[in-house]
Write a protein that holds these residues in place. Structure first.
Motif, short mmCIF file in Angstrom:
data_model
loop_
_atom_site.label_atom_id
_atom_site.label_comp_id
_atom_site.label_asym_id
_atom_site.label_seq_id
_atom_site.Cartn_x
_atom_site.Cartn_y
_atom_site.Cartn_z
N THR A 98 -2.17 -5.24 0.01
CA THR A 98 -2.33 -6.37 0.92
C THR A 98 -1.93 -5.99 2.33
OG1 THR A 98 -1.84 -7.89 -0.89
CG2 THR A 98 -1.73 -8.78 1.34
N ALA A 99 -0.84 -5.22 2.44
CA ALA A 99 -0.30 -4.86 3.76
C ALA A 99 -1.25 -3.98 4.55
CB ALA A 99 1.04 -4.16 3.60
N THR A 100 -2.04 -3.16 3.87
CA THR A 100 -2.94 -2.24 4.58
C THR A 100 -4.04 -2.96 5.34
OG1 THR A 100 -4.24 -1.98 2.53
CG2 THR A 100 -2.53 -0.33 2.98
N LYS A 101 -4.26 -4.24 5.04
CA LYS A 101 -5.27 -5.01 5.77
C LYS A 101 -4.80 -5.33 7.19
CE LYS A 101 -6.95 -7.16 1.52
NZ LYS A 101 -7.15 -8.44 0.79
N ALA A 119 6.38 -2.94 -10.78
CA ALA A 119 5.57 -1.88 -10.19
C ALA A 119 4.21 -2.42 -9.74
CB ALA A 119 5.39 -0.73 -11.18
N ALA A 120 3.60 -3.25 -10.57
CA ALA A 120 2.29 -3.83 -10.22
C ALA A 120 2.41 -4.71 -8.98
CB ALA A 120 1.75 -4.63 -11.40
N ALA A 121 3.51 -5.48 -8.88
CA ALA A 121 3.71 -6.34 -7.72
C ALA A 121 3.88 -5.53 -6.44
CB ALA A 121 4.93 -7.24 -7.93
N LEU A 122 4.57 -4.41 -6.54
CA LEU A 122 4.77 -3.55 -5.38
C LEU A 122 3.45 -2.91 -4.94
CD1 LEU A 122 8.16 -1.83 -6.30
CD2 LEU A 122 7.78 -3.62 -4.59
N VAL A 123 2.64 -2.52 -5.90
CA VAL A 123 1.33 -1.95 -5.57
C VAL A 123 0.47 -3.00 -4.87
CG1 VAL A 123 -0.83 -1.10 -6.55
CG2 VAL A 123 1.35 -0.22 -7.41
N TYR A 124 0.50 -4.23 -5.39
CA TYR A 124 -0.26 -5.32 -4.77
C TYR A 124 0.21 -5.55 -3.34
CZ TYR A 124 -1.48 -10.12 -3.54
OH TYR A 124 -1.93 -11.24 -2.89
#
Length: 285
Positions: free
Chosen positions: A250-253, A241-246
């Motif tokens: 990152t993608a929103t940049k 879950a933490a990896a997916l949030v990360y």
């Protein structure tokens, strides 16, 4: 001579994005371990890995051939056709497809009978962008059949657990492919290519990807329940879950390096954590 051969192999591996094999393979191996209720035989393990390698190679070569001229017009993929000739790609497609069928035939009767169906499914993804915007989900299906196939290799039948895991893989793959596809938004819109990114816009696409990865997490928890996995697995899902949030932060940049980092590093980590969690669960028991 050796350097020439090494260069040719390196170009071929780059063409099929061999490093991305790490995405689907851990889910297939995880399903195999659960199906065997421990370590599978070395023979089955070897044949499953061979099947996965051949199937993915065939799928990527088919994709490159179908999109050969399209990729030449896309600045992001314009150099792909320079890696190997079209004729060589066609020959390797036949070889890898035949290798997959032969390896599947060496496992059991059901894997042999379903091998052409599996090839049809993974090839079908490459043509879906011509008629539907849901191509990302077809990619998810192409990778999502891997856990079911591995389960059949071990047990000779289809059960609920691999189907649940397959649903999770479909959501996971569709989610990260939507993120990756934002790189081609301008090109796809200009070329008239069907894509949810073009249809929804980048902002709503990223929101859909978030929803799909939330579903992924829920389905992975469901797989643990159906497969009767223990506390090690559920603790590992918190890391997933933490990896997916990360990945989504990152993608929103929306920069190319960030998207590629989110696509490869985060998702490779997710699949690796899943496999380690399943293996540790079976070892502890």
């Amino acid at each position: 001579m050796r350097s020439v051969r090494s260069g040719q192999i390196a170009r071929f591996l780059q063409l099929i994005r061999f490093s991305h094999t790490i995405f689907a393979l851990p889910f297939a191996l995880g399903a195999l371990v659960v199906a065997a209720n421990g370590w599978p035989s070395w023979r089955i393990l070897f044949l499953v890995i061979v099947c996965m390698a051949f199937a993915r190679t065939a799928a990527m070569l088919f994709n490159r051939l179908v999109d050969w001229t399209l990729d030449q017009r896309n600045p992001r993929t314009a150099s792909r056709h320079l890696l190997v000739s079209k004729f060589v790609a066609q020959i390797l497609l036949v070889v890898s497809s035949a290798g997959f069928v032969l390896a599947a035939a060496s496992i059991n009767r059901l894997t042999f009978l379903l091998a052409p169906v599996a090839l049809a499914l993974i090839f079908f993804y490459s043509v879906t962008k011509r008629f539907t915007s849901a191509t990302h989900f077809f990619l998810g299906l192409a990778l999502g059949i891997a856990p079911v196939a591995a389960w059949i290799a071990q047990t000779g039948r289809i059960d609920l657990a691999p189907l649940v895991l397959s649903a999770g893989v479909i959501c996971w793959v569709a989610g990260f492919d939507l993120i990756y596809a934002t790189q081609d938004y301008d090109f796809d819109r200009r070329e008239g290519i069907r894509s949810l990114v073009v249809k929804l816009g980048i902002t709503r696409t990223l929101r859909l990807a978030q929803l799909l990865h939330l579903l992924t997490f829920a389905v992975l928890i469901g797989f643990g329940l159906v497969a009767n996995l223990g506390w090690v697995y559920y603790c590992a899902m918190l890391i997933v879950a933490a990896a997916l949030v990360y990945e989504h932060k990152t993608a929103t940049k929306l920069d190319l390096a960030g998207i590629n980092r989110a696509f490869f590093q985060s998702n490779a980590f997710v699949s690796a954590v899943f496999l380690v969690a399943v293996c540790l669960d079976r070892l502890i028991r």
